[in-house]
Design a protein around this motif. Structure first.
Motif, PDB file in Angstrom:
ATOM      1  N   UNK A  76      -8.621   1.887  -3.494  1.00 11.92           N
ATOM      2  CA  UNK A  76      -8.794   0.833  -4.690  1.00 11.92           C
ATOM      3  C   UNK A  76      -9.452   1.008  -6.402  1.00 11.92           C
ATOM      4  N   UNK A  77     -10.339   2.113  -6.426  1.00 19.87           N
ATOM      5  CA  UNK A  77     -10.725   2.498  -7.715  1.00 19.87           C
ATOM      6  C   UNK A  77      -9.067   2.285  -8.294  1.00 19.87           C
ATOM      7  N   UNK A  78      -8.460   2.682  -8.368  1.00 15.12           N
ATOM      8  CA  UNK A  78      -7.187   2.765  -9.531  1.00 15.12           C
ATOM      9  C   UNK A  78      -5.707   1.527  -8.485  1.00 15.12           C
ATOM     10  N   UNK A  97       0.615  -1.202   0.013  1.00 18.01           N
ATOM     11  CA  UNK A  97       0.264  -0.199  -0.634  1.00 18.01           C
ATOM     12  C   UNK A  97       0.206   1.328  -0.249  1.00 18.01           C
ATOM     13  N   UNK A  98       1.830   1.093   0.865  1.00 17.05           N
ATOM     14  CA  UNK A  98       3.000   2.510   0.330  1.00 17.05           C
ATOM     15  C   UNK A  98       3.663   3.037  -0.313  1.00 17.05           C
ATOM     16  N   UNK A 153      -9.214  -7.832  -7.616  1.00 19.01           N
ATOM     17  CA  UNK A 153     -10.412  -7.031  -7.084  1.00 19.01           C
ATOM     18  C   UNK A 153      -9.218  -5.081  -7.215  1.00 19.01           C
ATOM     19  N   UNK A 154     -10.565  -4.321  -7.173  1.00 18.81           N
ATOM     20  CA  UNK A 154      -9.834  -2.717  -7.593  1.00 18.81           C
ATOM     21  C   UNK A 154     -10.349  -2.639  -9.236  1.00 18.81           C
ATOM     22  N   UNK A 155      -9.557  -1.163  -9.306  1.00 14.17           N
ATOM     23  CA  UNK A 155      -8.507  -0.938 -10.859  1.00 14.17           C
ATOM     24  C   UNK A 155      -9.759  -1.061 -11.957  1.00 14.17           C
ATOM     25  N   UNK A 156     -10.747  -1.363 -11.614  1.00 11.28           N
ATOM     26  CA  UNK A 156     -11.702  -1.525 -12.475  1.00 11.28           C
ATOM     27  C   UNK A 156     -12.302  -2.401 -12.869  1.00 11.28           C
ATOM     28  N   UNK A 157     -12.385  -3.128 -12.244  1.00 10.75           N
ATOM     29  CA  UNK A 157     -12.642  -4.895 -11.968  1.00 10.75           C
ATOM     30  C   UNK A 157     -14.659  -4.662 -11.829  1.00 10.75           C
ATOM     31  N   UNK A 158     -15.255  -5.151 -11.880  1.00  7.85           N
ATOM     32  CA  UNK A 158     -17.148  -5.699 -12.004  1.00  7.85           C
ATOM     33  C   UNK A 158     -16.743  -6.204 -10.530  1.00  7.85           C
ATOM     34  N   UNK A 171      -6.944  -4.636   1.267  1.00  5.87           N
ATOM     35  CA  UNK A 171      -8.492  -3.793   0.340  1.00  5.87           C
ATOM     36  C   UNK A 171      -8.998  -3.245   0.929  1.00  5.87           C
ATOM     37  N   UNK A 172      -8.965  -3.591   2.067  1.00  4.59           N
ATOM     38  CA  UNK A 172     -10.026  -2.475   3.123  1.00  4.59           C
ATOM     39  C   UNK A 172      -9.154  -1.408   3.259  1.00  4.59           C
ATOM     40  N   UNK A 173      -8.054  -1.449   3.664  1.00  3.63           N
ATOM     41  CA  UNK A 173      -7.353  -0.073   3.686  1.00  3.63           C
ATOM     42  C   UNK A 173      -7.201   1.034   2.286  1.00  3.63           C
ATOM     43  N   UNK A 174      -7.550   0.488   1.462  1.00  5.40           N
ATOM     44  CA  UNK A 174      -7.120   0.487  -0.413  1.00  5.40           C
ATOM     45  C   UNK A 174      -8.582   1.431  -0.315  1.00  5.40           C
ATOM     46  N   UNK A 175      -9.071   0.663   0.269  1.00 12.33           N
ATOM     47  CA  UNK A 175     -10.752   0.654  -0.193  1.00 12.33           C
ATOM     48  C   UNK A 175     -11.054   2.714   0.609  1.00 12.33           C
ATOM     49  N   UNK A 176     -10.736   2.409   1.861  1.00 10.55           N
ATOM     50  CA  UNK A 176     -10.894   3.432   3.004  1.00 10.55           C
ATOM     51  C   UNK A 176      -9.817   5.429   2.338  1.00 10.55           C
TER      52      UNK A 176
END
Lengths: 770, 492
Positions: free
Chosen positions: B382-384, B331-332, B423-428, B373-378
Motif C-alpha cells: 500500500x505504501x507504494x 493487486x496481482x 489511499x496509499x502511495x504517499x498520501x496523508x 486496501x487491506x490486502x495491499x497493506x498486509x
C-alpha cells in the motif's frame, strides 16, 4: 483590508473633493493622458500587440474597445472598464498586470477625471495605422521560385528534385544511395500509390521489362488504377477526421457518412485539381449552380463530432463544432495551430484571438442538412411528398442514398468568446482572414468589399489563392511525408514559429510553385516525386549515416516505413487471395472480436458482421465507430478520428505482434495463403523440391521478391518442424487448416503450410515498405 | 535460458559488435543513447523500459477506480444535516440564476435530503454513509477530498477532463502519461491495464487512450470473457509448441534481414514478438486465481452472486463477481510490475431511483475495494501503490424534477463540489480535506480542481507536473493542461 479597497477609499476621497470643491480642472489629453497610456498600456494594447483585442494608441480603436466590449464610457468612469481595471475594482482584472508598475493613485484619479469629463480625445491625434502584425516567419512570406541548383555529379540527377537534395548532400560530403532493385521498387510504388502489394506476375513483368522507360510506364499504370483513390483517399480521410458515428457518449451511427468518402475516392481518381478539391469541400454548396457532387464534398466539415448526450447545452456543442471546423481548416490547409488563439492571442504566431473568431465567423452560420445524393446508375429519388395539413412541421424522411452536407443557415452575429467560453460573448466580429494575411488578400483585411458579408466561399477562394503562402507548401509537404516518412517540414501540422524549419526550404518552395503552376494536379506531384532518383534510392540503413543523419533528414537513402493499419490488412488479404477489389460504397463490418462493440454506450452500436465479399474489403471501408473503433486499426496507429490528423505514428508493440499472429482475420488469411501455396504449387515426385517451390511462391506473394537460400532453408526447417507437430496431432491440424482439405496434400501437411504462411505474414519485411 | 531469449541476446551482442566496428565507438554511444538502450535493464529497445522520475517517488503503481456517471457525494461521503432540514425547500434564485443544469427545471426544483445515516469512523473520525460498512473500516488509510470541482457538467467531457486533464479529445490519459514517464516494471505484461465490470463506460476507449503519445502508452483493455488480452490465444489447433517454433523462426529470419538492412526497427520488432510470446503465458497465469487462498477470495467476494434486488442500471449478469475479481486482478497486476491499473464501472448516473441504485452499486463495490486496501497493506504494497476513487463530477443537493416531474427520486449533475478519495502511495492517510457549504452546493474551503488533483498524483510519482511534458504541434503539452498545483495537505 486589501490594497484595492484602500485605493478605492483614496479614489472616492479624491473624487468627492473634486465634486464638492472648486470646479474640476479640465484634463489635457495630449499632455496628461496620452503619455500615461503610452507608458503603461500601449506596450500590450498598441500597434504591435493587442492583448484582449484592445488597442489604446488609436482613438477609434480605443472607443471600439476589446474582445469583451467597450472599455470607455465617456462621462461615467465608474462604469468604464478601463478605469475599473487600473483602479483594481475588478477582482479578475487588474491593470497593468502583476509584475508591471501599477499606476499611482494620482494617475488613476487623473484617468477618472478625464473619463468623467467626457473622455475627450481629439480626432486625428494618432495616425490610424493598419492593424497588421509584422511577420518575418518564413512560412507566412510569399512562395519564392528558386532555380534548381547545379550539382557536381549530374549522373545522379533524374529531375529537379534530385538537384536540391544532391546539392545539400554534396555540401555535407555524403553520397546518395544506389537505386533499389526492381522488385523493391515495384513493391514500394504499389504500396505508396495503391496501398496494395504487386502480384508476382506484375513483379516479373516489371523486372523483365527492358524498355528504358519501364519505370515511367509502371508509374503511369499505377496512377491510372482505381485503387489509387482508395490509398490517397484514406490519407485525406485522416485529415478530414472521417468516421461512421457521432462520437461522445451516445455515438449514434452515421449511415450516410460514406457518401463523402465515396466522393473523395472518385475526386482523387479523376485527379480533380487540388484547388477545386479544396474549394468544393469547404464551400461546394455555395458555388454558382452547385451540383449534387459539389454539395456532397461539403461532407468534409460534417465529420465533426455531435454530442447527443441527454441534458447537454445544444449551443455549447454547436460552438464546439464550429471550433472544430475552424481548427481543421487552419491545420489542413494553412498548417497552423490557429486553435491556440481560441482562448487568448496565439503565444508564438501572429494570430490574435479576434483573428480566431473572425475565421470562426465563416462557419458560424452554417447548418447541417442531409440531401439525396444517388450514385451514378441509382434512380433519382422521388420528390418528397407534399406534407398535408395533418403532419405539418413533420419533415418527410428523404429516400435512397443520402449525403451529409453543410449549407448556409440563418445569419448569426459572431462574437469573440472570452477565454473560449461560449457563455462569455465579447465584441462582435465579421468573417475575415487573420490579419497577418491581409496585405496579401486582394481587397484588404476582409475578403470581399464593404457591405456584403464574406462567406465560406470567399474563404475557400482565399485558401487556394496563389498569393496564399501556405496552402501549396502545406499540401506538397503533406504529400512528401507519405513518400519519405517525414516531411520537408517535419511538423506537417505546424508551419508556425514553434514548428520545425524546413530541411530543404528551396525544394519546398520549388515544389509548391510547380504544384500551382501545373494546375494543382496531385497526380502530377506524385509523378514528379516518385520518378526522382531520390525516391528510387535503396532504403538500406548505412553505417556512415548512423551518427550524421540517423533520422534520414538529408535523404541519402529512402526510409523503411511500417505500413499503415489499413494497408497491412489489405496486403494480407491480397497475398492470400481473399481481397475484394470493389471500390467505393457504404462501410462494412468485417469480423471483429466479441466484446468490442459492447464498450459503446449501453452497448448500443451493434456489430452485425458483413457477409460474402464484404467481409474482406479494404481496410478503409471498415465501419469506424468512434467510441469503440475496430481494434486492429487502433493497434496499428490509425487515428481515433475525433480531430483532424495529418501525420500518423508508427509504433512497434507486442499487441501488434499478437494481432498479426492471432487475430482471426489474419488467421483466415494464413489459412487461405497456406491452401494457395499447396494448390498453386502442386506436389511433384521429388517432395524435397516442392517445399522450396512453395516457400518461393509464398515469399513472392508476401514480399514481392525471391527468398535467398538461407531464408528458404530456414522456412523449410520451420515447415518440417510444424509438419511433425501437425502429424502428431491430426485433430488439431484439422482445426488449424479450417475447412476442407486442399488437393495435393494431406491434412497435417496442409495445416503445416497454413502455419508457414502465418509466419510469412509476420515477417518484418511484410509489415514494412522498404 | 529460453532459446528465444538466448538467440535474442546473441543477436544483440552481434548487433552491437557490428554497429561498433562499423561506425566507431562514438557513434555507438549515441546510438545507444538515442535508443534508450542504456536505460533498459533488459537491453532491449523498449520504450517501456523502467525510468526513474526526477524526484524520489512515494508511489510506484496506481490503481484507479473510475465510477462512471458520478456517485452522489451527499449520500456517500459528505453528510449534510442542514440539507435534510431544508428538504423540500426552494433554493434562493440568486444561487441558481447563473447555473446550467442538464435536466433540472429551476422553477420548481426543491432541495432533497439524504435518507442515509452517517457515522464517524476510525481515528480520523470521518463521517461515512451506512452504505459503506467495509470501507469504513479502512477510514484511517484514506484521504478524502470533499472539495473537488470541475467545469464540465456533461458526462463525456467530464470524463475526458478527469482522465486526460482537458474536456476535449486527443490528449493522453493519466495512465498513458505515467507509463510514458516511468515505463513499466513488468517484462511480461503491459504497463497500463484497463479492467471493466458491467456494461461499458460511456466514453468508450477515449478515457484510456494514448492521445498524441505513441500507442505503446495506450491502456490495454483486459477482457472479461475470452482472452484476457485481445488475440492473446493462439489460433484454434495451433499449440504452444508450434507458436514457439514460429516465433523462433521469425526471430531468425528477421535477424538475417537485419544483418543486411541494419534498421534498428527490426530489432524492436523482434523484441516486440518476444514480449508478445512471454505475455501469452504471463497473462493466463495472471488471471488464474487458483493460487489464491480461500480466505483471500472470500475477503474480496470473488464468486459472489448478484443480490436479488438488482440495480436497474449498474447491472449486467454477474457484475458483483466481476467487480470483485477485477479488484483482486488489480493487486496481482501491481505485484507483477504493471504501472497503472484502471478499473471502470458504469453507471452511477442516478437521475432517478437513486437510493436503490446506490445500494446496489455500493453493495458491489464496498467489500472488494476495502479488501483490496487491506490486502495491499498486509503485503506491504500500500505504501507504494496509490489507490484512487474518482468520477467526473458529483450530484446536486436538489432533487431532479426532469420535465417538471413531481416524483423526485434522483439528483442531477453537479460540477461545483464533489468528493473523491485517495489511499496509499504517499498520501496523508486519515485526512479529510476541504469543506462544502451547509447544503453541499459549493466549496468553501481548500478547493481542489481536477488539474490540481493530477498535479498531486504526479508529485506522488516523483514528477513536477510542469516538467512532465510531450512536444506536439509545436507546444509542450502536460497532463495538467494550463493549470494545476499539487495539494501539499494531501501528501504524507
Amino acid at each position: 483590508m486589501n490594497r484595492s479597497v484602500l485605493l478605492l477609499g483614496t479614489l472616492l476621497t479624491l473624487a468627492g473633493r473634486a465634486r464638492a470643491g472648486e470646479s474640476p480642472r479640465p484634463v489635457d489629453f495630449e499632455r496628461e493622458v496620452r503619455p500615461l497610456l503610452v507608458r503603461s498600456c500601449v506596450p500590450c494594447h498598441g500597434a504591435a500587440k493587442q492583448k484582449g483585442g484592445l488597442r489604446l494608441d488609436d482613438r477609434a480603436e480605443a472607443f471600439k474597445g476589446g474582445n469583451a466590449g467597450a472599455v470607455l464610457k465617456p462621462g461615467d468612469a465608474a462604469h468604464s472598464r478601463l478605469f475599473r481595471a487600473v483602479a483594481g475594482l475588478n477582482a479578475e482584472m487588474k491593470m497593468p498586470p502583476e509584475g508591471r508598475t501599477p499606476l499611482t493613485a494620482a494617475e488613476v484619479a487623473l484617468l477618472r477625471a478625464w473619463i468623467d469629463q467626457g473622455a475627450k480625445w481629439p480626432k486625428g491625434s494618432a495616425a490610424a495605422v493598419a492593424r497588421t502584425p509584422a511577420t518575418t516567419h518564413w512560412a507566412f512570406l510569399p512562395v519564392r521560385r528558386p532555380p534548381p541548383p547545379a550539382v557536381a555529379d549530374a549522373r545522379r540527377v533524374i529531375n529537379e528534385i534530385d538537384r536540391f537534395i544532391l546539392r545539400r548532400l554534396e555540401a555535407e560530403g555524403i553520397a546518395p544511395s544506389p537505386e533499389a532493385d526492381r522488385a523493391t521498387l515495384i513493391r514500394r510504388l504499389s504500396l505508396d500509390l495503391l496501398g496494395l502489394p504487386p502480384s508476382p506476375a506484375e513483379v516479373t513483368e516489371f523486372v523483365e521489362d527492358r524498355r528504358p522507360d519501364a519505370y515511367e510506364h509502371l508509374v503511369e499504370r499505377l496512377l491510372a488504377s482505381p485503387h489509387y483513390g482508395e490509398r490517397w483517399g484514406r490519407h485525406w480521410l485522416d485529415a478530414a477526421r472521417y468516421a461512421d458515428s457521432d462520437g461522445y457518449e451516445k455515438d449514434s451511427g452515421r449511415p450516410h457518412a460514406w457518401r463523402y468518402r465515396h466522393w473523395v475516392i472518385d475526386a482523387l481518381n479523376r485527379d480533380l485539381p487540388f484547388d477545386r478539391f479544396a474549394v468544393e469541400q469547404l464551400a461546394g454548396d455555395l458555388l454558382p449552380g452547385a451540383t449534387t457532387e459539389q454539395k456532397v464534398a461539403t461532407g468534409f466539415h460534417r465529420n465533426t463530432l455531435t454530442n447527443r448526450e441527454g441534458g447537454v447545452d445544444q449551443e455549447q456543442f454547436r460552438v464546439e463544432q464550429v471550433i472544430d471546423r475552424t481548427n481543421t481548416t487552419a491545420r489542413v490547409f494553412f498548417g497552423v495551430t490557429l486553435g491556440c488563439a481560441q482562448c487568448h492571442d496565439h503565444k508564438y504566431d501572429p494570430f490574435s484571438q479576434r483573428d480566431y473568431y473572425a475565421m470562426f465567423a465563416f462557419f458560424d452560420g452554417d447548418k447541417e442538412i442531409d440531401i439525396p445524393a444517388p450514385l451514378p446508375g441509382e434512380p433519382t429519388p422521388p420528390p418528397p411528398p407534399v406534407a398535408d395539413a395533418k403532419d405539418k412541421g413533420k419533415k418527410p424522411a428523404p429516400q435512397g442514398t443520402l449525403a451529409q452536407t453543410l449549407a448556409q443557415g440563418p445569419g448569426r452575429k459572431t462574437r469573440v468568446l472570452i477565454r473560449g467560453d461560449f457563455l462569455r460573448p465579447g465584441a462582435e466580429v465579421r468573417p475575415a482572414l487573420p490579419a497577418v494575411f491581409s496585405p496579401l488578400s486582394p481587397s484588404g483585411r476582409e475578403v470581399v468589399g464593404e457591405g456584403t458579408k464574406p462567406t465560406r466561399l470567399d474563404l475557400a477562394n482565399w485558401v487556394v489563392d496563389p498569393k496564399n503562402p501556405l496552402t501549396a507548401r502545406v499540401t506538397v509537404n503533406w504529400v512528401w511525408q507519405k513518400f519519405f516518412g517525414r516531411g520537408l517540414v517535419a511538423t506537417p501540422e505546424d508551419f508556425g514559429a514553434q514548428g520545425e524549419a524546413p530541411s530543404h526550404p528551396e525544394l519546398l518552395d520549388w515544389l509548391a510553385g510547380e504544384f500551382v503552376r501545373q494546375g494543382w494536379s496531385l497526380k502530377g506531384l506524385h509523378r514528379r516525386i516518385v520518378t526522382s532518383a531520390t525516391y528510387r534510392q535503396s532504403s538500406k540503413v548505412r553505417a556512415d549515416l548512423a551518427a550524421r543523419d540517423a533520422l534520414n533528414v538529408l535523404l541519402a537513402r529512402q526510409s523503411r516505413l511500417r505500413l499503415e493499419a489499413e494497408v497491412l490488412r489489405d496486403e494480407a488479404l491480397a497475398a492470400s487471395g481473399l481481397l475484394s477489389h470493389k471500390v467505393g460504397g457504404p462501410s462494412v463490418r468485417p469480423p471483429q472480436p466479441a466484446g468490442i462493440s459492447e464498450l459503446t454506450y449501453a452497448g448500443s452500436a451493434k456489430w452485425v458482421e458483413s457477409k460474402g465479399p464484404d467481409r474482406t474489403r479494404r481496410g478503409l471501408y471498415t465501419w469506424f465507430q468512434r467510441t469503440s473503433p475496430y481494434p486492429m486499426l487502433l493497434t496499428f496507429d490509425a487515428p481515433d478520428s475525433n480531430v483532424c490528423q495529418v501525420r500518423r505514428e508508427r509504433s512497434n508493440t507486442p499487441l501488434q505482434a499478437l494481432t498479426l499472429l492471432n487475430d482471426p482475420v489474419f488467421v483466415e488469411c494464413a489459412q487461405s495463403l497456406g491452401r494457395r501455396l499447396v494448390a498453386e504449387v502442386p506436389a511433384r515426385s521429388a517432395s524435397e523440391g516442392v517445399s522450396h517451390e512453395r516457400i518461393r511462391h509464398g515469399f513472392r506473394l508476401c514480399v514481392g521478391r525471391e527468398p535467398i537460400a538461407e531464408e528458404s532453408d530456414r522456412l523449410a526447417r520451420l515447415f518440417e518442424d510444424l509438419h511433425a507437430l501437425c502429424k502428431a496431432k491430426p485433430e488439431a491440424a484439422a482445426k488449424l487448416l479450417g475447412g476442407s482439405k486442399p488437393a495435393g496434400a494431406d491434412v497435417p501437411e496442409a495445416a503445416a503450410w497454413v502455419a508457414v504462411a502465418r509466419a510469412l505474414l509476420n515477417l518484418d519485411e511484410f509489415v514494412t515498405r522498404e | 535460458m529460453h532459446p528465444v531469449l538466448e538467440s535474442s541476446s546473441r543477436s544483440r551482442r552481434d548487433f552491437l559488435t557490428s554497429a561498433a566496428s562499423g561506425a566507431g565507438l562514438l557513434a555507438l554511444a549515441s546510438l545507444l543513447r538515442d535508443d534508450g538502450l542504456l536505460a533498459a535493464e533488459t537491453g532491449e529497445r523498449n520504450p517501456l523500459a523502467p525510468k526513474a522520475p526526477p524526484f524520489a517517488p512515494k508511489a510506484k503503481a496506481c490503481i484507479c477506480f473510475y465510477l462512471e456517471g458520478a456517485p452522489s457525494q451527499v449520500d456517500l461521503w459528505d453528510p449534510k444535516p442542514k440539507l435534510n432540514e431544508l428538504h423540500g425547500q426552494k433554493l434562493p434564485e440568486s444561487m441558481t440564476k447563473s447555473v446550467r443544469f442538464a435536466f433540472i427545471q429551476k422553477e420548481t426544483a426543491r432541495l432533497m435530503g439524504s435518507p442515509r445515516t452517517f457515522k464517524k469512523h476510525g481515528q480520523c473520525g470521518v463521517e461515512l454513509s451506512d452504505f459503506l460498512p467495509h470501507l469504513a473500516t479502512c477510514a484511517d488509510d484514506i484521504a478524502w477530498v470533499r472539495s473537488m470541482h470541475t467545469e464540465a457538467f456533461n458526462h463525456h467531457p467530464g470524463q475526458l477532463l478527469m482522465t486526460t486533464g482537458v474536456s476535449q479529445f486527443g490528449r493522453p490519459s493519466m495512465g498513458s502519461w505515467l507509463t510514458y514517464g516511468l515505463g513499466s516494471a513488468s517484462r511480461n505484461l503491459p504497463g497500463y491495464v484497463v479492467l471493466t465490470a458491467g456494461r461499458g463506460p460511456s466514453g468508450g476507449t477515449t478515457t484510456w487512450h494514448n492521445g498524441f503519445l505513441p500507442s505503446t502508452y495506450a491502456g490495454v483493455l483486459f477482457r472479461s470473457h475470452g482472452d484476457a488480452v485481445l488475440h492473446l490465444g493462439n489460433p484454434p489447433g495451433l499449440g504452444d509448441d508450434m507458436q514457439r517454433k514460429t516465433v523462433e523462426a521469425l526471430g531468425d529470419l528477421n535477424r538475417r534481414r537485419h544483418d543486411d538492412i541494419r534498421d534498428p526497427e527490426i530489432e524492436s520488432r523482434i523484441a516486440a514478438y518476444e514480449l508478445a510470446f512471454r505475455m501469452q503465458s504471463a497473462a493466463p497465469e495472471l488471471i488464474d486465481l487458483s493460487g489464491e487462498t480461500k480466505q483471500t477470495l472470500e475477503m474480496y467476494g470473488v464468486g459472489r452472486d448478484d443480490p436479488k434486488d438488482k440495480g436497474g442500471r449498474g447491472g449486467g449478469k454477474g457484475v458483483y463477481n466481476q467487480f470483485a475479481t477485477n479488484c483482486l486482478l488489480a493487486r496481482r497486476l501491481v505485484e507483477r510490475g504493471t504501472r497503472f491499473v484502471n478499473l471502470y464501472h458504469a453507471s452511477w448516473d442516478h437521475h432517478s431511483d437513486l437510493d436503490r441504485e446506490l445500494a446496489f452499486n455500493c453493495g458491489m463495490a464496498d467489500r472488494p475495494v476495502a479488501a483490496l486496501l487491506k490486502d495491499l497493506k498486509q503485503r506491504g504494497l500500500l505504501d507504494s501503490t496509490l489507490v484512487l476513487w474518482m468520477s467526473e463530477f458529483g450530484r446536486t443537493p436538489l432533487g431532479e424534477n426532469r420535465g417538471g416531474s413531481t416524483n423526485v427520486t434522483g439528483r442531477d449533475h453537479h460540477p461545483f463540489a464533489f468528493t473523491l478519495w485517495m489511499a496509499g502511495g504517499g498520501v496523508r492517510a486519515g485526512t479529510v480535506l476541504g469543506k462544502t457549504d451547509e447544503i453541499g452546493w459549493g466549496v468553501v474551503e481548500d478547493p481542489v480542481h481536477v488539474n490540481d488533483l493530477h498535479a498531486t498524483i504526479l508529485r506522488l510519482f516523483g514528477f513536477d507536473h510542469l516538467k512532465l511534458t510531450y512536444r506536439f504541434q509545436g507546444l509542450n503539452y502536460r497532463l495538467t493542461n494550463l493549470g494545476g498545483k499539487a495539494v501539499d495537505k494531501l501528501l504524507a
